[in-house]
Design a protein around this motif. Structure first.
Motif, short mmCIF file in Angstrom:
data_model
loop_
_atom_site.label_atom_id
_atom_site.label_comp_id
_atom_site.label_asym_id
_atom_site.label_seq_id
_atom_site.Cartn_x
_atom_site.Cartn_y
_atom_site.Cartn_z
N ALA A 199 19.07 -37.42 13.55
CA ALA A 199 19.61 -37.83 14.79
C ALA A 199 20.94 -37.74 14.78
N GLY A 200 21.78 -37.36 13.58
CA GLY A 200 23.12 -37.30 13.61
C GLY A 200 23.95 -38.50 13.58
N ARG A 201 23.27 -39.59 13.29
CA ARG A 201 23.73 -40.93 13.24
C ARG A 201 24.18 -41.36 11.92
N ALA A 202 24.10 -40.36 10.78
CA ALA A 202 24.33 -40.62 9.39
C ALA A 202 24.80 -39.09 8.73
N VAL A 203 25.54 -39.10 8.06
CA VAL A 203 25.88 -37.80 7.28
C VAL A 203 26.18 -38.17 5.65
N ILE A 204 25.53 -36.92 4.92
CA ILE A 204 26.01 -36.93 3.58
C ILE A 204 26.76 -35.68 3.17
N CYS A 205 28.01 -36.12 2.68
CA CYS A 205 29.07 -34.98 2.56
C CYS A 205 28.70 -34.53 1.12
N LEU A 206 28.29 -33.26 1.15
CA LEU A 206 28.02 -32.91 -0.11
C LEU A 206 27.61 -31.20 -0.10
N ASN A 207 28.56 -30.46 -0.52
CA ASN A 207 28.93 -28.92 -0.45
C ASN A 207 27.75 -28.59 -1.38
N THR A 208 26.93 -27.29 -0.90
CA THR A 208 25.92 -26.80 -1.70
C THR A 208 26.49 -26.31 -3.10
N GLY A 209 27.66 -26.15 -3.44
CA GLY A 209 28.25 -25.85 -4.88
C GLY A 209 28.43 -27.06 -5.56
N ARG A 210 28.30 -28.15 -5.09
CA ARG A 210 28.41 -29.40 -5.96
C ARG A 210 27.26 -30.06 -6.33
N ASP A 211 27.36 -31.05 -7.39
CA ASP A 211 26.25 -31.47 -8.01
C ASP A 211 26.66 -32.95 -8.09
N ILE A 212 26.36 -33.87 -7.17
CA ILE A 212 26.69 -35.52 -7.25
C ILE A 212 25.20 -36.22 -7.21
N ALA A 213 25.06 -36.99 -8.25
CA ALA A 213 23.65 -37.53 -8.29
C ALA A 213 23.34 -38.51 -7.33
N THR A 214 24.04 -39.24 -6.83
CA THR A 214 23.78 -40.11 -5.75
C THR A 214 24.97 -40.00 -4.75
N PRO A 215 25.10 -38.92 -3.79
CA PRO A 215 26.26 -39.10 -2.81
C PRO A 215 26.17 -40.18 -1.87
N PRO A 216 27.14 -40.54 -1.18
CA PRO A 216 27.14 -41.82 -0.35
C PRO A 216 26.52 -41.26 0.85
N VAL A 217 25.76 -42.12 1.70
CA VAL A 217 25.39 -41.72 3.11
C VAL A 217 26.11 -42.75 4.20
N ILE A 218 27.01 -41.81 5.15
CA ILE A 218 27.83 -42.57 5.74
C ILE A 218 27.24 -42.73 7.53
N GLY A 219 27.09 -43.99 7.81
CA GLY A 219 26.76 -44.04 9.19
C GLY A 219 25.92 -45.16 9.57
#
Length: 417
Positions: A27-47
């Motif tokens: 719905a676009g009410r949340a985002v996960i900032c993570l470039n396809t070239g990066r590996d972060i185990a549990t990136p934060p969800v914002i929203g």
């Protein structure tokens, strides 16, 4: 967009169902900032529906170009609990600084590409006003390849706003650095904002690398006297349209917000953003409810941030004690992150049972004078230990009440759980 195993980890960290996470993302009410070239185990969800997150700004200035200082700030910010960082470098070897920050960051990294573009053009052509969109896109493309997770784009400041500012004078003017650069470029060339004109091309790049767009508020008020003025609101409506364009292209988007805002207008601003920008996550720069807190702007920001978070803000930008005064030190960064954590946690503990339990356990430990347990729950364990450390002080009391400790008296009266 994201692997289900990845989403499962994120949902678990937030203590929500994965289906809820997927619905909010869709719905676009949340985002996960993570470039396809990066590996972060549990990136934060914002929203909406998730714990409030924090971003910390680091990066070189024209007067402070030492990368070691910025990497130390990165380390301290992560240690203090930041969820993302932004490299706002405008001095030194900016590409090298960015790559080193990305390499050492365990959290998503954002940038404001216009900064590097202006620095590069100034160096090569003698004046940043000679910038072309090709210059800007080359920087965007390289940053995407380097692994930047989110871009701040000041695409909402338009020629008509610049023209209006000639007659509509603000107390604080344009305090956004990116906004000021673009305003001057538009004035110099008599052309529309290149970020707006070429927005679809930028979105194609963002989609290719799964970069989240953070729509910068170039016309945010930089003085309480300018709070919620016509320039700010005009830009907000443009940002609302840009949110729709991002979603149409399948690009994650969040919106940046004020700024210096009157205390009684903070909640109003949060509600307006959510309505005008179609429920997009709101990333706020403060807000600061007073202009008088020089040296203590991290406290002013925590006050404004807590009120804003209660009213719907999702993402707090760390403000340090150095705001408006100097390039922040490592300790400034630590103090700023902790202040933002206080604001975020004060709201989170009303919404999430596990957050409330942390406060409850701290209270139980404090009642029993269990210092070690208290240190473990403190937001800044090192500072708590430093304040507590003193010779010839019995471990069962502090030096405020001493032998007249209210908690010891309550214990004798059998008034504690």
């Amino acid at each position: 967009m994201f692997k289900k195993s990845h989403l499962t980890k994120i949902a678990k960290s937030e203590r929500v169902d994965r289906s809820f996470l997927e619905r909010q993302l869709a719905a676009g009410r949340a985002v996960i900032c993570l470039n396809t070239g990066r590996d972060i185990a549990t990136p934060p969800v914002i929203g909406e529906g998730f714990k409030i997150k924090m971003n910390t700004n680091i990066g070189t200035s024209t007067a402070h170009t030492e990368i070691k200082d910025e990497l130390k700030k990165l380390e301290v910010a992560q240690e203090a609990g930041t969820h993302t960082v932004m490299d706002l470098s405008v001095g030194g070897n900016i590409p090298s600084v960015r790559r080193k920050i990305i390499a050492q960051a365990a959290v998503p990294v954002g940038t404001v590409p216009i900064y590097e573009t202006a620095h590069m053009v100034q160096k090569k052509k003698g004046d940043f006003e000679k910038m072309t969109f090709d210059d800007l896109f080359a920087v965007l493309e390289q940053q995407a390849k380097d692994g930047v997770d989110f871009f701040t784009l000041h695409a909402g400041i338009l020629q008509k706003s610049v023209d209006l500012m000639k007659t509509y004078k603000r107390t604080g003017g344009v305090v956004s650095r990116g906004g000021a650069l673009l305003a001057r470029w538009m004035q110099y060339h008599g052309k529309e904002n290149p970020l707006f004109t070429h927005f679809d091309r930028i979105l194609d790049l963002a989609k290719q690398y799964r970069i989240t767009i953070s729509l910068g508020d170039a016309l945010r008020p930089g003085a309480v006297a300018d709070s919620t003025d016509q320039l700010q609101l005009a830009e907000l409506h443009v940002l609302g349209d840009l949110v729709h364009r991002c979603r149409t292209k399948g690009v994650q988007v969040m919106v940046e917000g004020p700024g210096h805002i009157r205390l009684d207008e903070i909640a109003l601003n949060m509600r307006m953003e959510k309505k005008i920008c179609h429920g997009a996550p709101f990333y706020i720069l403060g807000p600061l409810p007073t202009d008088l807190a020089a040296g203590y702007d991290h406290i002013a920001s925590a006050i404004g941030g807590a009120i804003a978070a209660m009213a719907g803000a999702d993402f707090l930008c760390v403000v340090t004690p150095a705001e408006h005064l100097r390039h922040p030190s490592v300790e400034d960064i630590r103090d700023g992150v902790i202040a933002s954590r206080i604001a975020a946690h004060s709201v989170d503990l009303l919404r999430f049972p596990d957050e409330w339990e942390h406060d409850h356990q701290m209270s139980l430990a404090r009642a029993r004078r269990n210092w070690e347990k208290m240190f473990g729950y403190a937001m800044n364990e090192k500072k708590a230990r430093k304040y507590r450390k003193k010779k010839n002080v019995p471990m069962d009391i502090c030096t405020m009440c001493g032998e007249f400790c209210s908690l010891k008296i309550s214990e004798k009266c059998d008034l504690l759980k």
